[in-house]
Design a protein around this motif. Structure first.
Motif, PDB file in Angstrom:
ATOM      1  N   ASP A 209       6.813  -8.146   0.175  1.00 52.27           N
ATOM      2  CA  ASP A 209       6.874  -8.704  -1.174  1.00 52.27           C
ATOM      3  C   ASP A 209       5.952  -9.923  -1.232  1.00 52.27           C
ATOM      4  O   ASP A 209       6.011 -10.793  -0.359  1.00 52.27           O
TER       5      ASP A 209
ATOM      6  N   ARG B 250      13.560   9.117  -3.809  1.00 55.17           N
ATOM      7  CA  ARG B 250      12.285   9.722  -3.340  1.00 55.17           C
ATOM      8  C   ARG B 250      12.292  11.243  -3.534  1.00 55.17           C
ATOM      9  O   ARG B 250      11.280  11.837  -3.915  1.00 55.17           O
TER      10      ARG B 250
ATOM     11  N   GLN C  14      14.123  -0.926   5.865  1.00 57.66           N
ATOM     12  CA  GLN C  14      15.455  -0.536   6.357  1.00 57.66           C
ATOM     13  C   GLN C  14      15.488  -0.571   7.893  1.00 57.66           C
ATOM     14  O   GLN C  14      16.503  -0.998   8.464  1.00 57.66           O
TER      15      GLN C  14
ATOM     16  N   ARG D 199       4.432   1.987  -3.131  1.00 54.87           N
ATOM     17  CA  ARG D 199       5.420   2.201  -2.060  1.00 54.87           C
ATOM     18  C   ARG D 199       5.839   3.672  -1.906  1.00 54.87           C
ATOM     19  O   ARG D 199       5.902   4.432  -2.864  1.00 54.87           O
TER      20      ARG D 199
ATOM     21  N   SER E  41      10.428   2.354   3.733  1.00 53.27           N
ATOM     22  CA  SER E  41      11.772   2.529   4.305  1.00 53.27           C
ATOM     23  C   SER E  41      11.756   2.175   5.793  1.00 53.27           C
ATOM     24  O   SER E  41      12.688   1.542   6.303  1.00 53.27           O
TER      25      SER E  41
ATOM     26  N   LYS F 146      -0.207  -6.332  -3.671  1.00 48.88           N
ATOM     27  CA  LYS F 146      -0.664  -4.964  -3.915  1.00 48.88           C
ATOM     28  C   LYS F 146      -0.697  -4.620  -5.402  1.00 48.88           C
ATOM     29  O   LYS F 146      -1.598  -3.917  -5.853  1.00 48.88           O
TER      30      LYS F 146
ATOM     31  N   ARG G 198      16.923   2.524  -8.734  1.00 44.98           N
ATOM     32  CA  ARG G 198      16.227   1.268  -8.419  1.00 44.98           C
ATOM     33  C   ARG G 198      17.064   0.061  -8.842  1.00 44.98           C
ATOM     34  O   ARG G 198      17.223  -0.890  -8.074  1.00 44.98           O
TER      35      ARG G 198
HETATM   36  P1  TMP Z   1       8.623  -3.581  -5.407  1.00 45.76           P
HETATM   37  O1  TMP Z   1       9.087  -4.968  -5.722  1.00 45.76           O
HETATM   38  O2  TMP Z   1       7.344  -3.551  -4.658  1.00 45.76           O
HETATM   39  O3  TMP Z   1       8.646  -2.664  -6.596  1.00 45.76           O
HETATM   40  O4  TMP Z   1       9.687  -2.950  -4.374  1.00 45.76           O
HETATM   41  C1  TMP Z   1      11.045  -3.076  -4.543  1.00 45.76           C
HETATM   42  C2  TMP Z   1      11.716  -3.479  -3.276  1.00 45.76           C
HETATM   43  O5  TMP Z   1      12.296  -2.328  -2.644  1.00 45.76           O
HETATM   44  C3  TMP Z   1      10.826  -4.152  -2.236  1.00 45.76           C
HETATM   45  O6  TMP Z   1      11.425  -5.373  -1.867  1.00 45.76           O
HETATM   46  C4  TMP Z   1      10.853  -3.217  -1.071  1.00 45.76           C
HETATM   47  C5  TMP Z   1      12.111  -2.406  -1.253  1.00 45.76           C
HETATM   48  N1  TMP Z   1      12.040  -1.040  -0.707  1.00 45.76           N
HETATM   49  C6  TMP Z   1      12.778  -0.726   0.426  1.00 45.76           C
HETATM   50  O7  TMP Z   1      13.472  -1.582   0.967  1.00 45.76           O
HETATM   51  N2  TMP Z   1      12.719   0.542   0.925  1.00 45.76           N
HETATM   52  C7  TMP Z   1      11.977   1.536   0.336  1.00 45.76           C
HETATM   53  O8  TMP Z   1      11.952   2.681   0.820  1.00 45.76           O
HETATM   54  C8  TMP Z   1      11.214   1.193  -0.849  1.00 45.76           C
HETATM   55  C9  TMP Z   1      10.401   2.259  -1.518  1.00 45.76           C
HETATM   56  C10 TMP Z   1      11.280  -0.096  -1.332  1.00 45.76           C
END
Ligand code: TMP
Length: 201
Positions: free
Chosen positions: A12, A71, A102, A93, A98, A16, A50
């Motif tokens: 974060d 996904r 994770q 992403r 993940s 990007k 989300r």
């Molecule tokens: P974003 O702010 O880039 O839209 O992403 C949302 C958040 O989700 C970001 O902090 C990363 C997290 N994320 C995961 O933890 N695991 C995942 O598989 C994905 C796709 C996002």
């Protein structure tokens, strides 16, 4: 024309999102149809998931399963149809996130996650992954100036350091797919590097 699947990754605050539109324009200028999408999200069900996963406290396994549930839907509704039409599908992403968040961040076993990956999209990997990398301090400073933080953005410094390290390990492991972009440079410098990478496609 063959479809092209490109994913954008990074911690974060790595910057990007500043390049998503530029990337789309790059391919449109070549006469390609572009699908811009994101994870978690990208579909009506995915966007609801989300909201839950970014804001509700939950166990790490639940978090991983929700990411893969979103996904699965995303692949069915957006990614696979786009690729079948021959479009350039650019996802902000995908599964590398993940493994980074994770597994790297939360400590979930990579073997477990690999099972979900094989189940949900064993046959499909991105053609190219652009990993925006910045030192954690730079990312943190950018985030402090931004919107109200979600559950991931609220995590402590060492969480983000582990996520970054996990991303960089994946880039070392899959050098042909994952290209590391130095996101701390100017927009123009980053775009020049992106253009050089894209020319090789
Ligand atoms: P974003 O702010 O880039 O839209 O992403 C949302 C958040 O989700 C970001 O902090 C990363 C997290 N994320 C995961 O933890 N695991 C995942 O598989 C994905 C796709 C996002």
């Amino acid at each position: 024309m063959k479809g092209l699947f490109i994913t954008l990754e990074g911690i974060d605050g790595a910057g990007k999102s500043s390049h998503v539109e530029w990337l789309a324009e790059y391919f449109r200028n070549q006469g390609r149809c572009v699908v811009l999408t994101r994870e978690p999200g990208g579909t009506p069900v995915g966007e609801q998931l989300r909201e839950i996963v970014l804001h509700a406290p939950m166990a790490t396994e639940t978090e991983a399963l929700i990411m893969f549930a979103a996904r699965r839907e995303h692949l069915d509704v957006v990614i696979r149809p786009g690729l079948a039409r021959g479009d350039v599908v650019i996802s902000d992403r995908f599964t590398d996130a993940s493994f980074a968040y994770q597994c790297g961040g939360r400590g979930l076993s990579e073997d477990r996650l690999a099972i979900l990956e094989a189940w949900v999209h064993g046959d499909l990997q991105p053609d190219l992954t652009l990993l925006f990398d910045v030192p954690n301090d730079v990312a943190q400073a950018r985030l402090s100036a931004a919107r109200a933080p979600d559950r991931f953005e609220q995590e402590k410094r060492d969480f983000h350091a582990r996520v970054r390290a996990a991303y960089l390990r994946r880039a070392e492991r899959y050098p042909h797919r994952i290209r590391v972009i130095d996101g701390s440079r100017t927009l123009d410098a980053v775009r020049a590097q992106l253009a050089t990478i894209l020319e090789t496609l």
